[in-house]
Structures are given as structure tokens and as C-alpha cells.
Design an enzyme around this catalytic site. Structure first.
Site, short mmCIF file in Angstrom:
data_model
loop_
_atom_site.label_atom_id
_atom_site.label_comp_id
_atom_site.label_asym_id
_atom_site.label_seq_id
_atom_site.Cartn_x
_atom_site.Cartn_y
_atom_site.Cartn_z
CD1 TRP A 168 0.85 -0.25 3.04
CD2 TRP A 168 -0.82 1.12 3.61
NE1 TRP A 168 1.11 0.19 4.32
CE2 TRP A 168 0.10 1.03 4.70
CE3 TRP A 168 -1.94 1.92 3.74
CZ2 TRP A 168 -0.10 1.74 5.89
CZ3 TRP A 168 -2.11 2.61 4.93
CH2 TRP A 168 -1.20 2.52 5.99
CG ASP A 169 4.80 0.82 1.65
OD1 ASP A 169 3.90 0.04 2.02
OD2 ASP A 169 5.89 0.91 2.24
CD GLU A 185 2.23 -4.24 8.91
OE1 GLU A 185 3.41 -4.49 9.25
OE2 GLU A 185 1.86 -4.15 7.73
CE LYS A 226 5.64 -2.03 11.83
NZ LYS A 226 5.55 -3.14 10.88
CD GLN A 227 2.41 1.24 10.04
OE1 GLN A 227 2.95 0.19 10.34
NE2 GLN A 227 2.33 1.68 8.80
C1 BGC Z 1 4.71 -1.35 7.68
C2 BGC Z 1 3.71 -1.44 6.54
C3 BGC Z 1 4.46 -1.24 5.23
C4 BGC Z 1 5.61 -2.20 5.09
C5 BGC Z 1 6.43 -1.94 3.85
C6 BGC Z 1 5.82 -2.37 7.45
O1 BGC Z 1 6.76 -2.28 8.47
O2 BGC Z 1 4.09 -1.61 8.90
O3 BGC Z 1 2.72 -0.45 6.70
O4 BGC Z 1 3.57 -1.41 4.17
O5 BGC Z 1 6.45 -2.07 6.22
O6 BGC Z 1 7.00 -0.66 3.91
#
Ligand code: BGC
Length: 735
Positions: free
Chosen positions: A340-341, A479, A591-592
Site C-alpha cells: 500500500w506504500d 501491524e 506501530k504507526q
Molecule cells: C509497515 C507497513 C508497510 C511495510 C512496507 C511495514 O513495516 O508496517 O505499513 O507497508 O512495512 O513498507
């Protein structure tokens, strides 16, 4: 001004070898090559990645982008001493190995030219100045050019130069090239190689040009042809050599070796200077629409150019069948997989400043609808459910298990099963592109099918429970909390998605009736299905605490252990690393950006200011920023909420992720999402660019207090719009 366009390394920093190797990657949207050295250096991770060339090696869990043969090697000996970079401290101890007595490397972000100046003393005492320069042509993406200038500073040394293509490359040990053939004629050397599992073929050819005779010799142990020249360089004399290389793959043409050989002839007939000029001209056009100017903060200015440079070097210009992986084309991290990045972080700056490239990225998803349909079907659903990690095939390629931990155990990775919000994220990217570009043809022919068939998936996926609709077993952006029920991010975005699907159907009916009919029939958008969408929009469960007036990340979240994340400052590791994975997942550590991500995407359509502020005050102090995707989103949202200091702090944090390697993993590649996120924090956050109620671009700035102004250009419906936003705070102070 020089500093604001130039990334410099002076003197040589061997301890930052892999960090700088990533930062100094060059590329042209077709391929990218890390900033490794022509002569090699122990510990380097020499990598060239060509878009779309994936392979699944035996014994590996998933496919990955393949490391292409190395086109860089140019080895120079000076009076018999091989030129190489030696740690300044070691050099006096081992004069017989020669000594590096001067070094400066510069990546010019404006022109994407990498230059390295060195001074080297051979064992004989002769001193030479060697200047290397390289670029991957933007004017012709199959051409790679290198120039080496050698000056005899002291002494009249015997110089020997060898150049070749190194095909003995692997992906950190994983072998992907099966059939390798080398060829040469009187002037050029070529390599043809085929990937073992996927059967892609690459062709690469090189030529070395010198004022002195170049001969081609066979290096039998390494099975390669080497171009070699040697000469004496009188004191204070100088000479210039050129190496041109060309690359094609079977994705471009039937016989990539032949195509590379032909292109090479063209390249050396054109000559280095003309190639460089054409290349720089193309870069000028890039920056003409993609540069952002910040007055009053040089670090922010440089950081913006740096991130945009890295997005531009990996964004496909002429190919609508590839996309950008999480680490761009600059390292092996995440194996070149697309997340999704791309649609929510990397795409928006392209949608607004390079719409043609944004369209290419979205076409990659359109062309992979069959993979998304396969995934939905395999999971027992209708419609299209995009994979969490995608490669060339469009099938799900998330590994089910992580790499072995210290104790040898592996952690189960659930994102491929449960991080289902990606289908909506892609829809967001499609509609944002359509609203800004006005590209109705794209929407009618391609985009609408993505939006509608993913809506079909959601209509079928939701669970009719407790007199409402729910979604179990999800992973939201955070996550750390896996397989939870009713992620507010996902549930709310699904409502948004279905609303958009409805609006789109209405638009198609009025503006493109034939496409409307076609899609209704093809996707079976019957009355029952649409009635269910309306019901879901009305009855989807959106976890919300009425008393506290906040969105709940997911029910049960606040019943877990509270960990005071801000008390863990100043830390150099994530809270997850400090307290351990198993404990983290049972706490409120996030996490984010998750609810905050929802706030970024939906803004005041999510809720009024009070709720947004409550959400911020609840979730910001619980956030670990364990993902590089997090700080820029926080900067964006804080700017919209007019939380000036925090916005500026988060922006700085995001700006440093790659430049300062503050996550310690830049060796694996550039953080593509953090790069696109930084641009969004600036343009959508600080400047508040948006489409107003009449669909016209407008700004609503809240710049950091010390900034004077920001200027940027965006495309709106095919036309360039230039904005300059002045900071009232600074104006008052200066008055
Ligand atoms: C993040 C995801 C991201 C992935 C790739 C993961 O650590 O939690 O949101 O898509 O890294 O960058």
C-alpha cells in the site's frame, strides 16, 4: 545554493558504506544502481535492479526483484598498484597497497549525476587524481554512461585500466541467473542471462573508449571478457576514458542482447557530452514540475529534494506494467514487493506533479485485477481483493513466515491473510488521480473497474452480525495488533469506498453510459448487490466511544496494558524492540499511524475538530513510530490540526529517516513511503492543498513558525498550477 542540490560525502566514511551506497543510488525509472564503487569494496552490496524482473529462487519463500549483472567495474592500476579505497588509518601501515589521500563524492540531485574525486598514491610514490562520473540516462533509459579522468599529479605512472560486466552477482547469495552467456566482438563485451524460475532474459553490453588502444582478453577463471588498455601518463598530463553500457530485457524486446549491442553503437556515436546534455535536459523538465521550494529552512529544503529525487529515479516513465516496491529500486529490503506504500504514500506526489507516471503505476494494478480476483476467490469471496504484497504476477506474495530469529524460530506473518485494507487504499489512489488529473478515459476504461470490483469484494466480505456489519480477522495499519475484529481504519474506509463506488456509478451512468452498462453486466452490479452496499454504508460498525468522543482503534484496544511510550525517550530502538514482540502485541503500543492515518485520508469528513483533537491526544502518545510510514503522516495531521510544534518535530523526524539512517536499515534501501509521505506532509499538510467544494485546487496553509514561504507546482486537469504560500507568522516578525 550548491548544498541544496548536492548530497556530499567528504572524506570517505567506510563505516557508512552501505548507508551511502543506498543514498547515492542513481536511476532513470527503468533501472537503478546503488552507489557502489567502480573498483569494488569489501562489504558493498553492488546492486542494479531493473523494473519487473522478478524470480522465485529455489528454497526461498517468495519471489524477489533480481540483481542484474553489474555494469560498473572499472579497475585501474597505477605503476602496478591497484587503485582502491583504503581506510585512511590503515594506509600508512600498508603503503605497498597504495594510499587514498583525497576523496569527495557528490550526488547532484538536480541532474542525477554521481561524481567521485579521488587522490591516490601508488607504492611507487606516483600520485594520481582520478575522477569518476556516472549517470543512467533519462533521455534514453537503456543507456548507462561512465567517465573516468586520470591526471598524473606526481610522477609519470604506468596506468592500466580494465573494464567488464560482472555477471557473478546474486541477491545476497540467492542465485537467480541460470543460463549465462558472454560474448565479445572487437570492441564490445556482452552478457546474456536468463532467470531460473521466471525465464526473464537480460542483455547487457559495454564498451570502453580510450585514447589508447583497447584490447579484449578472456578472463577464463571468471568466464568473462575484459576490455583492457594501458599507457604511460606523463607528469601533469591527463586522459579521459568512457565506458558505455546498455541494458534490455525480454520484457522490452525479443533479443535483448542484440538490442543492447545496437544501442551501444548509438551511444558511443553520440558521445558522452551529448548524452549528458540530453539527460540533464530531461531532468530539468522533471524538476520544473516536481521541485518544491522552501524559504527559511535549508534542511527541509534539501530533504524534500532528496525524497523527490528518489521517487523520480524509480518511477516508471514508459512502462505501465510495473510498480514501485517499498524500498524503491535501491536495495533488497522487502524483496522489491509492492505494498500500500505505493498508492497512499508514493503515488500522490506523482499524481500531482507527474501525472503520466501516476497513471503508469495505476495501470500496473489494473493489469493485475486477475491476481486480485484469484485471491478473493481462493478465500471464498467475490470481486477483487488485492494482495498485500505484489510482484509481476499480481498474485499474493507475502511470505507466511519471517526470517529466523536469534533462537531459530520464525514468526508467522499474517499480513497477506488479514491486511485487507489495501484494496481500498488502491481505490483511494485511483480516485485521487482521477479528481486531480481529470483523466476520464482512464477512469472509464480502467480505474472504474478497480473501484467497483473491489467494492464487490467488500460487499461480499463484510459479516452481517449483531444487527450491523462487521469485519473480523483484520490487520489495520498498526501491524502490532494482528487478526483483530473491527479495525476502525478498515471499517470506516470500507464505508468511504462503497460511498465512492456509488458516486462513481452515478457519474458513469450520466457521462459514459456504454461503460456503465458494460461494468454493470461484467461485475454483476445487480439491484440486490447495490441495496446491500447502501445497507453497509448505513450499518457498518464504526467503533466509537461516545463518552470520550474518540474513535476506538478496535474494540478491546483500551483493555490492554498501557505503556507510556513518551517516557521511553530518548531511545534509539523501537519500543517493540525494547519490550519484545510478544509483550508489545498485548499492549496499547501502536506501530504507526492508524486512527491518525484515517484522519489524514478523510480529514474533516471523518469528524469535527473536537473528535479529531481527542483522537490525536489519545493515539499520538501511544505510537511507537516503529514503521517509517508513521512520522510523516503525523506531521501532516498535526499540521492540519494546527499543532505547529509537533508537526514541525514529526516532519523533521520523517526527513531524517534516510538521510540520518535513524532506523539503522537504510542499507536495505530507501524508504519509499516515508519519502512520498514527506512530500504529502508538506503540500497536503503544511500548505493544506485540497480540492475545494467546487473541485478547484486551494490551499489552507499552516507552515512551521520559522519557515518564510513554500512554492510548488501541481498539475490540475492537465494544466500546471503554481502556488506560493507565505508564512504570516514570519511576515509579522519581519515587519
Ligand atoms: C509497515 C507497513 C508497510 C511495510 C512496507 C511495514 O513495516 O508496517 O505499513 O507497508 O512495512 O513498507
Amino acid at each position: 545554493m550548491r548544498r541544496l542540490w548536492n548530497l556530499e560525502e567528504f572524506p570517505f566514511h567506510p563505516e557508512k558504506l552501505s548507508h551511502n551506497e543506498t543514498l547515492m543510488t542513481i536511476g532513470n525509472g527503468y533501472l537503478a544502481t546503488r552507489g557502489s564503487f567502480e573498483e569494488g569494496f569489501t562489504g558493498e552490496s553492488v546492486t542494479t535492479m531493473v523494473h519487473g524482473i522478478y524470480d522465485h529462487a529455489d528454497g526461498m519463500l517468495v519471489p524477489e526483484l533480481v540483481n542484474a549483472p553489474n555494469w560498473l567495474p572499472i579497475k585501474i592500476t597505477v605503476d602496478g598498484t591497484p587503485f582502491k579505497l583504503i581506510n585512511q588509518n590503515e594506509m600508512n601501515l600498508t603503503p605497498k597497497n597504495g594510499a587514498l589521500i583525497g576523496y569527495r563524492r557528490n550526488l547532484n540531485l538536480k541532474t542525477a549525476v554521481l561524481t567521485r574525486e579521488t587522490l591516490f598514491r601508488a607504492e611507487s610514490g606516483a600520485i594520481v587524481r582520478i575522477v569518476f562520473e556516472r549517470f543512467a540516462s533519462l533521455a534514453d533509459e537503456h543507456i548507462l554512461a561512465q567517465r573516468v579522468q586520470i591526471v598524473a599529479v606526481d610522477g609519470s605512472p604506468e596506468i592500466e585500466v580494465e573494464a567488464y560486466i560482472d555477471h557473478s552477482v546474486t541477491n545476497m547469495g540467492a542465485q537467480h541467473w541460470g543460463k549465462i552467456e558472454t560474448k565479445h566482438d572487437q570492441n564490445t563485451v556482452s552478457v546474456g542471462a536468463t532467470t531460473i524460475q521466471s525465464g526473464y532474459r537480460i542483455g547487457m553490453s559495454s564498451v570502453l573508449l580510450s585514447d589508447h588502444k583497447v584490447e579484449i582478453l578472456m578472463d577464463t577463471p571468471h568466464k568473462r571478457a575484459v576490455m583492457r588498455t594501458h599507457f604511460t601518463l606523463p607528469r601533469e598530463a591527463s586522459t579521459t576514458l568512457y565506458k558505455f553500457s546498455s541494458v534490455y530485457t525480454s520484457r522490452d524486446i525479443g533479443d535483448p542482447v542484440l538490442a543492447a549491442q545496437r544501442k551501444l553503437q548509438e551511444a558511443y556515436k553520440t558521445g558522452y557530452d551529448a548524452l549528458l546534455q540530453a539527460h540533464c535536459k530531461e531532468w530539468e523538465l522533471y524538476w520544473d514540475s516536481s521541485d518544491v521550494q522552501i524559504e527559511g529552512d535549508e534542511s527541509a529544503q534539501f530533504a524534500l529534494r532528496f525524497v523527490m529525487y528518489h521517487i523520480l529515479i524509480c518511477a516508471p516513465r514508459h512502462d505501465d506494467d510495473v510498480s514501485i516496491g517499498a524500498k524503491t529500486l535501491s536495495g533488497f529490503g522487502y524483496k522489491g514487493h509492492v505494498f500500500w506504500d505505493t498508492e497512499l504514500f508514493i503515488l500522490p506526489p506523482l499524481t500531482l506533479t507527474q501525472p503520466q507516471m501516476a497513471r503508469n503505476l495505476l495501470m500496473y494494478r489494473y493489469k493485475r485485477l486477475s491476481g486480485a480476483r484469484n485471491k478473493a476467490k481462493a478465500s471464498g469471496y467475490q470481486g477483487a481483493m488485492y494482495p498485500w504484497e505484489s510482484t509481476d504476477t499480481g498474485e499474493e506474495t507475502t511470505p507466511s513466515w519471517g526470517d529466523p530469529q536469534q533462537d531459530g524460530t520464525r514468526i508467522r506473518i499474517w499480513t497477506g491473510d488479514s491486511e485487507q485494507h489495501i484494496s481500498t487504499d488502491i481505490t483511494y489512489g485511483v480516485l485521487q488521480y482521477w479528481h486531480w488529473s481529470g483523466d476520464d478515459n482512464f477512469l472509464k476504461q480502467y480505474g472504474a473497474e478497480i473501484v467497483l470490483d473491489t467494492a464487490v469484494f467488500w460487499g461480499n466480505r463484510v459479516e452481517d452480525k449483531n444487527s450491523r456489519y462487521e469485519l473480523s480477522q483484520q490487520i489495520g495499519p498498526d501491524e502490532y495488533h494482528e487478526n483483530i475484529d473491527n479495525s476502525v481504519f478498515t471499517n470506516r474506509m470500507v464505508v468511504w469506498h462503497l460511498e465512492q463506488a456509488f458516486a462513481l456509478l452515478g457519474w458513469l451512468k450520466n457521462n459514459a453510459p456504454a461503460d456503465y452498462q458494460r461494468l454493470v453486466k461484467q461485475l454483476d452490479l445487480n439491484d440486490d448487490r447495490l441495496a446491500k452496499w447502501i445497507d453497509i454504508i448505513q450499518k457498518m460498525y464504526i467503533p466509537f466511544d461516545e463518552q470520550k468522543q474518540i474513535h476506538i482503534q478496535f474494540p478491546g484496544f483500551f483493555e490492554m496494558e498501557y505503556v507510556p511510550v513518551p517516557h521511553y525517550e530518548p531511545r534509539t530502538a523501537s519500543v517493540q524492540a525494547i519490550i519484545g514482540h510478544h509483550r508489545t502485541i498485548q499492549t496499547q503500543v501502536i506501530k504507526q499511524a492508524d486512527v491518525v492515518m484515517l484522519m489524514a485520508l478523510l480529514g474533516d469528513k471523518l469528524a469535527g475538530r473536537d473528535v479529531l483533537i481527542n483522537n490525536w491526544n489519545t493515539y499520538f502518545p501511544r505510537t511507537d513510530h516503529g514503521s517509517s510510514l508513521s512520522p510523516a503522516i503525523h506531521a501532516w495531521v498535526a499540521a492540519r490540526l494546527q499543532l505547529g510544534d509537533i508537526a514541525a518535530e514529526m516532519f523533521e523526524h520523517a526527513a531524517e529517516i534516510d538521510l540520518n539512517d535513524n532506523k539503522g536499515n537504510v542499507r536495505d534501501g530507501i524508504h519509499g513511503a516515508a519519502s512520498g509521505g514527506l512530500w504529502q506532509a508538506l503540500v497536503l499538510g503544511f500548505c493544506g492543498l485540497h480540492l475545494d467544494d467546487n473541485g478547484q485546487p486551494a490551499v489552507d496553509p499552516h507552515l512551521p513558525a520559522h519557515w518564510k514561504s513554500v512554492s510548488f507546482t501541481v498539475y490540475y486537469r492537465g494544466e500546471k498550477r503554481h502556488f506560493t504560500v507565505n508564512n504570516p507568522v514570519v511576515e509579522t516578525l519581519n515587519a
